[in-house]
Design an enzyme around this catalytic site. Sequence first.
Site, PDB file in Angstrom:
ATOM      1  N   ASN A 148       9.326  -6.397 -32.217  1.00  0.00           N
ATOM      2  CA  ASN A 148      10.218  -5.297 -31.791  1.00  0.00           C
ATOM      3  C   ASN A 148      11.575  -5.749 -31.262  1.00  0.00           C
ATOM      4  OD1 ASN A 148       8.841  -6.239 -29.492  1.00  0.00           O
ATOM      5  ND2 ASN A 148       9.023  -4.283 -28.444  1.00  0.00           N
TER       6      ASN A 148
ATOM      7  N   GLY B  37       3.212  -9.116 -26.978  1.00  0.00           N
ATOM      8  CA  GLY B  37       2.659  -8.357 -28.097  1.00  0.00           C
ATOM      9  C   GLY B  37       1.674  -7.330 -27.582  1.00  0.00           C
ATOM     10  N   SER B  38       0.745  -6.957 -28.430  1.00  0.00           N
ATOM     11  CA  SER B  38      -0.192  -5.901 -28.057  1.00  0.00           C
ATOM     12  C   SER B  38      -1.231  -6.430 -27.069  1.00  0.00           C
ATOM     13  CB  SER B  38      -0.890  -5.374 -29.306  1.00  0.00           C
ATOM     14  OG  SER B  38      -1.641  -6.413 -29.893  1.00  0.00           O
ATOM     15  N   THR B  39      -1.819  -5.518 -26.320  1.00  0.00           N
ATOM     16  CA  THR B  39      -2.830  -5.914 -25.338  1.00  0.00           C
ATOM     17  C   THR B  39      -4.039  -6.528 -26.035  1.00  0.00           C
ATOM     18  OG1 THR B  39      -2.074  -4.313 -23.706  1.00  0.00           O
ATOM     19  CG2 THR B  39      -4.357  -5.027 -23.518  1.00  0.00           C
ATOM     20  N   ALA B  40      -4.434  -5.982 -27.188  1.00  0.00           N
ATOM     21  CA  ALA B  40      -5.611  -6.510 -27.897  1.00  0.00           C
ATOM     22  C   ALA B  40      -5.374  -7.964 -28.309  1.00  0.00           C
ATOM     23  CB  ALA B  40      -5.906  -5.653 -29.121  1.00  0.00           C
ATOM     24  N   THR B  41      -4.202  -8.250 -28.883  1.00  0.00           N
ATOM     25  CA  THR B  41      -3.929  -9.630 -29.305  1.00  0.00           C
ATOM     26  C   THR B  41      -3.738 -10.527 -28.088  1.00  0.00           C
ATOM     27  OG1 THR B  41      -2.883  -8.760 -31.303  1.00  0.00           O
ATOM     28  CG2 THR B  41      -2.490 -11.058 -30.819  1.00  0.00           C
ATOM     29  N   GLY B  42      -3.125  -9.996 -27.032  1.00  0.00           N
ATOM     30  CA  GLY B  42      -2.944 -10.776 -25.812  1.00  0.00           C
ATOM     31  C   GLY B  42      -4.276 -11.218 -25.221  1.00  0.00           C
TER      32      GLY B  42
ATOM     33  N   GLU C  51       2.882 -10.660 -21.837  1.00  0.00           N
ATOM     34  CA  GLU C  51       3.689  -9.440 -21.667  1.00  0.00           C
ATOM     35  C   GLU C  51       3.211  -8.485 -22.757  1.00  0.00           C
ATOM     36  OE1 GLU C  51       5.672  -6.594 -21.804  1.00  0.00           O
ATOM     37  OE2 GLU C  51       7.366  -7.689 -22.662  1.00  0.00           O
TER      38      GLU C  51
ATOM     39  N   CYS D  13       7.981  -1.776 -25.407  1.00  0.00           N
ATOM     40  CA  CYS D  13       6.849  -1.729 -24.480  1.00  0.00           C
ATOM     41  C   CYS D  13       7.217  -0.992 -23.197  1.00  0.00           C
ATOM     42  CB  CYS D  13       6.311  -3.123 -24.199  1.00  0.00           C
ATOM     43  SG  CYS D  13       7.582  -4.318 -23.893  1.00  0.00           S
TER      44      CYS D  13
ATOM     45  N   GLU E 245       8.520 -12.624 -16.427  1.00  0.00           N
ATOM     46  CA  GLU E 245       9.597 -13.344 -17.100  1.00  0.00           C
ATOM     47  C   GLU E 245      10.901 -12.982 -16.404  1.00  0.00           C
ATOM     48  OE1 GLU E 245       8.303 -11.902 -21.236  1.00  0.00           O
ATOM     49  OE2 GLU E 245       8.809 -14.015 -21.526  1.00  0.00           O
TER      50      GLU E 245
HETATM   51  P1  ADP Z   1       1.897  -6.077 -32.751  1.00  0.00           P
HETATM   52  O1  ADP Z   1       3.006  -6.197 -31.780  1.00  0.00           O
HETATM   53  O2  ADP Z   1       2.274  -5.733 -34.139  1.00  0.00           O
HETATM   54  O3  ADP Z   1       0.698  -5.343 -32.266  1.00  0.00           O
HETATM   55  P2  ADP Z   1       0.587  -8.533 -32.190  1.00  0.00           P
HETATM   56  O4  ADP Z   1       0.494  -8.233 -30.776  1.00  0.00           O
HETATM   57  O5  ADP Z   1      -0.677  -8.682 -32.955  1.00  0.00           O
HETATM   58  O6  ADP Z   1       1.458  -7.528 -32.983  1.00  0.00           O
HETATM   59  O7  ADP Z   1       1.474  -9.800 -32.443  1.00  0.00           O
HETATM   60  C1  ADP Z   1       2.445 -10.345 -31.592  1.00  0.00           C
HETATM   61  C2  ADP Z   1       2.659 -11.796 -31.999  1.00  0.00           C
HETATM   62  O8  ADP Z   1       1.414 -12.491 -31.874  1.00  0.00           O
HETATM   63  C3  ADP Z   1       3.093 -12.007 -33.445  1.00  0.00           C
HETATM   64  O9  ADP Z   1       3.985 -13.096 -33.497  1.00  0.00           O
HETATM   65  C4  ADP Z   1       1.794 -12.347 -34.145  1.00  0.00           C
HETATM   66  O10 ADP Z   1       1.978 -13.106 -35.302  1.00  0.00           O
HETATM   67  C5  ADP Z   1       1.094 -13.170 -33.085  1.00  0.00           C
HETATM   68  N1  ADP Z   1      -0.373 -13.210 -33.198  1.00  0.00           N
HETATM   69  C6  ADP Z   1      -1.186 -12.335 -33.806  1.00  0.00           C
HETATM   70  N2  ADP Z   1      -2.476 -12.731 -33.705  1.00  0.00           N
HETATM   71  C7  ADP Z   1      -2.487 -13.887 -33.013  1.00  0.00           C
HETATM   72  C8  ADP Z   1      -3.503 -14.792 -32.579  1.00  0.00           C
HETATM   73  N3  ADP Z   1      -4.779 -14.583 -32.834  1.00  0.00           N
HETATM   74  N4  ADP Z   1      -3.118 -15.882 -31.878  1.00  0.00           N
HETATM   75  C9  ADP Z   1      -1.822 -16.110 -31.595  1.00  0.00           C
HETATM   76  N5  ADP Z   1      -0.823 -15.301 -31.982  1.00  0.00           N
HETATM   77  C10 ADP Z   1      -1.126 -14.196 -32.681  1.00  0.00           C
END
Ligand code: ADP
Length: 474
Positions: A131, A207-212, A229, A263, A433
């Site tokens: 974003n 990034g998203s909470t799920a990926t975080g 974040e 966000c 940050e």
């Molecule tokens: P979005 O903001 O589309 O929901 P994500 O939160 O999934 O996307 O992604 C934010 C960043 O984290 C991107 O650079 C993505 O490539 C990276 N990413 C996605 N999955 C993983 C992971 N398992 N480990 C580390 N980085 C990831």
Amino acid sequence: MTTTDLHNPADGSVLMTLDLLDADAVDDAVARARTAQRAWARLAPVERGQALRAFADAVRDHVEELARLEVANSGHPIGQARWEAGHVADVLTYYAAAPERLFGRQIPVAGGIDMTFAEPIGVIGVITPWNFPMTIASWGFAPALAAGNAVLVKPAEWTPLTTIRLGEIAVQAGLPDGLLQVLPGRGSVLGERLVTHPGVGKVVFTGSTATGARVMAAAAPTVTNVTLELGGKSANVVFADADLERAAATAPYGVFENAGQDCCARSRILVQESVYERFMELLEPAVAGVRVGDPADEATEMGPLVSRPHWEKVASYVPDDAPVAFRGSAPSGPGNWFAPTVLTPSSRTDRTVVEEIFGPVVTVLRFSDEADAIALANDTAYGLSGSIWTRDVSRAFRVARAVEAGNLSVNSHSSVRYATPFGGFKQSGIGRELGPDAPLAFTETKNVFVAVEDGPRSDQQSVAVEDAAQEESA
Ligand code: ADP
């Protein structure tokens, strides 16, 4: 090596095909970064500051080019993209002063001299979302470099171009080879390797909470430090005593900026019952007035959504029978266009009220009194930002202290200033940050005690010695 097609969000055309690095690239990058970091950390603080200032100046010379690239790759309106590129230069300038201000402490203890040092962690991984590619990368790399680290940035798959360009500008500006590397790759492949690599001492993830949460779990086996974040579902609380005209006129900018892909978006407007009808009358023309269109046009305030898959996700929150109060306009034709949309769900637990939509969709709910407003504002898993509109100073402070969020503004929607800390409560993240303390987040505190024979004794030691003497004489 795999490739990915990058699209122009405004017309759907393919911009270019980009090579993505495999996970193995991280090994080589970490080794180069470590070598560069050792030399970087040995430089005099003033020299590190000068190098960052040169990088800042080079970014400033490329603002127009970076902004045009962001327009093409991310669909950001040109005016906003210019602000973002300029912000990167400002962030670098701000942290260029930090190497000379990384103070330790001298702590009074018995038997010698005790002091702390802020030691660089080593190699930092910065994983950024799509974003705000440039600004969020700079929030990681500028303070991390200032504190004596090397940085590996992994930009998001959809919007890597400006970050790649920043990496090139850094080298042209004279930053040592390998010190700041940009590694385009898939999150689940290269991103994950960055998090689990034993040579990476800290990861900043946005990034998203799920990926975080996944990143945090992946960081656990190597006990890697993380700053996260994450998402938000922030409230814009409008009290009956507010300047309603201003609150309504600015509410669209609190949520539709960057097409709501922010966000900090104030995506829940909460309005006191007694002024609800009046506020909605004022909000409708304000939403209609948002200029949505070609991001390259200087007058544009809101561009397209970043990608088709993201457009589909946002659209799923506004089915045909959605409680739409009113909508703004958007171009038709190719491109990921989505009109600013105001929903008035009947339930406080509707999915549009609870989930982060990350698009130009806002819900409006009513509240009865201050306690109800606070309860409603806090009725979310997130806690990133929020706004409070009132003319009552005491109420402004009471509510600001009661809302569980990291970045609040009163009679404003401002969230980000490089000189002030930024980050979230609850599931919006861990750590902060920006602000004056950011470089310290990229250091380990080392304590060193030096024994001094026959030196001055501290009070504690004097007491202990006197106690012993008394015991002996008793
Ligand atoms: P979005 O903001 O589309 O929901 P994500 O939160 O999934 O996307 O992604 C934010 C960043 O984290 C991107 O650079 C993505 O490539 C990276 N990413 C996605 N999955 C993983 C992971 N398992 N480990 C580390 N980085 C990831």
